[in-house]
Design an enzyme around this catalytic site. Structure first.
Site, mmCIF file in Angstrom:
data_model
loop_
_atom_site.group_PDB
_atom_site.id
_atom_site.type_symbol
_atom_site.label_atom_id
_atom_site.label_comp_id
_atom_site.label_asym_id
_atom_site.label_seq_id
_atom_site.Cartn_x
_atom_site.Cartn_y
_atom_site.Cartn_z
ATOM 1 N N ARG A 27 -14.788 8.856 -7.724
ATOM 2 C CA ARG A 27 -15.291 10.141 -8.201
ATOM 3 C C ARG A 27 -16.769 10.199 -8.556
ATOM 4 N NH1 ARG A 27 -10.809 10.969 -12.610
ATOM 5 N NH2 ARG A 27 -11.137 8.713 -12.644
ATOM 6 N N ASP A 73 -3.705 3.711 -3.693
ATOM 7 C CA ASP A 73 -3.467 3.483 -5.116
ATOM 8 C C ASP A 73 -2.353 2.460 -5.253
ATOM 9 O OD1 ASP A 73 -4.281 4.663 -7.867
ATOM 10 O OD2 ASP A 73 -2.126 4.356 -7.971
ATOM 11 N N TYR A 151 4.435 1.073 -15.213
ATOM 12 C CA TYR A 151 4.527 2.503 -14.846
ATOM 13 C C TYR A 151 5.968 2.888 -14.499
ATOM 14 C CZ TYR A 151 -0.571 2.557 -14.586
ATOM 15 O OH TYR A 151 -1.903 2.471 -14.893
HETATM 16 O O1 1CP Z 1 -8.330 12.344 -8.419
HETATM 17 C C1 1CP Z 1 -8.696 11.176 -8.338
HETATM 18 O O2 1CP Z 1 -9.676 10.895 -7.659
HETATM 19 C C2 1CP Z 1 -7.831 10.246 -9.149
HETATM 20 C C3 1CP Z 1 -8.475 8.982 -9.582
HETATM 21 C C4 1CP Z 1 -7.913 7.800 -8.822
HETATM 22 C C5 1CP Z 1 -8.567 7.073 -7.808
HETATM 23 C C6 1CP Z 1 -9.949 7.287 -7.246
HETATM 24 C C7 1CP Z 1 -6.613 7.246 -8.973
HETATM 25 C C8 1CP Z 1 -5.528 7.714 -9.872
HETATM 26 N N1 1CP Z 1 -6.487 6.184 -8.084
HETATM 27 C C9 1CP Z 1 -7.654 6.040 -7.362
HETATM 28 C C10 1CP Z 1 -7.883 5.079 -6.262
HETATM 29 C C11 1CP Z 1 -7.648 3.639 -6.526
HETATM 30 N N2 1CP Z 1 -6.777 3.135 -7.463
HETATM 31 C C12 1CP Z 1 -8.208 2.561 -5.795
HETATM 32 C C13 1CP Z 1 -9.115 2.674 -4.562
HETATM 33 C C14 1CP Z 1 -10.524 2.949 -4.900
HETATM 34 C C15 1CP Z 1 -11.433 1.785 -5.100
HETATM 35 O O3 1CP Z 1 -11.131 0.809 -5.789
HETATM 36 O O4 1CP Z 1 -12.548 1.873 -4.596
HETATM 37 C C16 1CP Z 1 -7.718 1.383 -6.382
HETATM 38 C C17 1CP Z 1 -8.058 -0.044 -6.005
HETATM 39 C C18 1CP Z 1 -6.818 1.765 -7.418
HETATM 40 C C19 1CP Z 1 -6.041 0.816 -8.203
HETATM 41 C C20 1CP Z 1 -5.354 1.272 -9.439
HETATM 42 N N3 1CP Z 1 -4.653 2.444 -9.648
HETATM 43 C C21 1CP Z 1 -5.224 0.474 -10.592
HETATM 44 C C22 1CP Z 1 -5.769 -0.941 -10.702
HETATM 45 C C23 1CP Z 1 -7.252 -0.957 -10.908
HETATM 46 C C24 1CP Z 1 -7.746 -0.608 -12.292
HETATM 47 O O5 1CP Z 1 -8.606 0.296 -12.368
HETATM 48 O O6 1CP Z 1 -7.295 -1.237 -13.261
HETATM 49 C C25 1CP Z 1 -4.488 1.195 -11.535
HETATM 50 C C26 1CP Z 1 -4.107 0.750 -12.929
HETATM 51 C C27 1CP Z 1 -4.118 2.440 -10.935
HETATM 52 C C28 1CP Z 1 -3.283 3.530 -11.544
HETATM 53 C C29 1CP Z 1 -4.028 4.806 -11.570
HETATM 54 N N4 1CP Z 1 -4.273 5.576 -10.473
HETATM 55 C C30 1CP Z 1 -5.015 6.681 -10.830
HETATM 56 C C31 1CP Z 1 -5.243 6.606 -12.238
HETATM 57 C C32 1CP Z 1 -5.969 7.630 -13.036
HETATM 58 C C33 1CP Z 1 -4.657 5.402 -12.679
HETATM 59 C C34 1CP Z 1 -4.742 4.809 -14.076
HETATM 60 C C35 1CP Z 1 -3.839 5.438 -15.031
HETATM 61 C C36 1CP Z 1 -3.789 4.664 -16.333
HETATM 62 O O7 1CP Z 1 -4.858 4.487 -16.988
HETATM 63 O O8 1CP Z 1 -2.696 4.246 -16.696
#
Ligand code: 1CP
Length: 346
Positions: A27, A73, A151
């Protein structure tokens, strides 16, 4: 063509220390927001290989990182097991029917059958691989069984993890059955990602620190070791990055068994400590505090210090967790360039 990122993950000498940023496709990039707006729902973006490939490639073109991470994701696995995932605006991920019993678990798809449903991920990888320069690496990934289970049991993100920890202490057998079922899928999932064209895989154990140290091996680490053993037996040339966030306190205990190549160090762990405890066994990845990206001065101080600490060690530059959406793109570019310049050896 040899890829500097893959060489560095395998501990080989490289002309400079390569860099990528956790959550780099996201984002903070206006170009991402444009595609995201076209896709509508976040899951639509994950399900559309053409658009997912486009946002995967953006950080390579725009900020100059040495590796792309496939856009998806971690939660697509439980979704394809049959758990009905949605992303609620402003609230994050939600599962309508979290696992409460063995019967709930038995209703879900497992093994290869579940992994085979993630065709849109494999399709995304194939498109990216065609378009990505030969000297850039493509990283595939999965959530760790424990992090995915949080989750699946809580139904959403949590601060206290009380529902899954209640299960841990009152019904450990059910928790182990969930972890084993997810582990089985993850093995096939990573294998299919590799067959589709990723060069490296990363396992995100983002909620590692929710488990007390004496239980971490039993409920998380050993499952990741099982996954790594499976992948390494088939694909010894594919590096495995392990990112167990927040286990600074466990480092003393020495998480030194397992077939991983790279240990992702979170920003709360001093890199010098990680190097002392883990640097012999693993290449270390990390670990700038992501909020330093708000300031070029703070970024420079950290990158210089990391380059100094790791100058005689095996290292991949990265943030110590995900980049935040309001970071200026210019600062992200600055971070990447600085890492590449300050670590030059040629
Ligand atoms: O509308 C949006 O753009 C939503 C935000 C978003 C994005 C950009 C989510 C929702 N997921 C992602 C993509 C994503 N998620 C990637 C690819 C992008 C990159 O790394 O360049 C990856 C590797 C993830 C992995 C992910 N998803 C993790 C592990 C990494 C970390 O940050 O610890 C986790 C915990 C998630 C769950 C998740 N997905 C999205 C959200 C907001 C969350 C976290 C929720 C929470 O805090 O419990």
């Amino acid at each position: 063509m040899s890829k500097i990122f893959v060489d560095a993950c395998l501990g080989k000498e490289t002309p400079y220390t390569p860099v990528w940023m956790m959550r780099q496709a996201g984002r903070y990039l206006p170009e991402y927001m444009a595609v995201r707006a076209k896709a509508g729902d976040f899951l639509n973006l994950c399900h559309n290989p053409t658009m997912a490939a486009e946002v995967t490639l953006q950080p390579v073109d725009i900020v100059g990182v040495d590796a792309a991470i496939m856009f998806s994701d971690i939660l697509v696995i439980p979704d394809e097991m049959g758990m009905d995932l949605s992303f609620v605006k402003g609230e994050g991920p939600k599962f309508s029917d979290p696992i409460k019993s063995q019967e709930d678990l038995d209703r879900l798809l497992g093994g290869k059958e579940a992994a085979d449903r993630l065709t849109y991920v494999y399709e995304t990888i194939k498109i990216v691989r065609e378009q990505l320069a030969d000297d850039k690496a493509l990283i595939g990934f999965t959530g760790a069984p424990w992090t995915l289970a949080t989750y699946m049991i809580e139904g959403q993100g949590t601060k206290t993890y009380n529902i899954c920890k209640k299960m841990m202490y009152t019904n450990p057998e059910l928790l182990h059955n969930i972890l084993a079922k997810v582990t089985e899928i993850v093995k096939y999932y990573l294998e299919s990602q590799i067959e589709a064209g990723v060069d490296v895989v990363q396992i995100f154990d983002s909620w590692a620190a929710a488990i007390e140290p004496s239980k971490y091996d039993e409920f998380s680490w050993k499952y990741m070791v099982e996954i790594a053993d499976y992948i390494k037996a088939k694909y010894p040339h594919i590096p495995i990055i392990m990112f167990p966030k927040g286990v600074a306190a466990f480092v003393e205990q020495g998480l030194v068994y397992g077939n991983f190549d790279v240990f992702g160090v979170d920003w709360g762990t001093p890199m010098a400590l990680a190097k002392e405890k883990l640097g012999e066994k693993y290449v270390l990845q990390g670990n700038m505090e992501p909020c330093r990206l708000y300031s070029k001065e703070a970024t420079k101080a950290c990158v210089s210090s990391l380059a100094e600490t790791m100058k005689d060690g095996r290292h991949i530059f990265n943030l110590g967790h995900g980049i935040l959406p309001d970071v200026p793109v210019e600062n992200a570019k600055y971070f990447v360039k600085l890492c590449q310049e300050l670590s030059r050896r040629d």
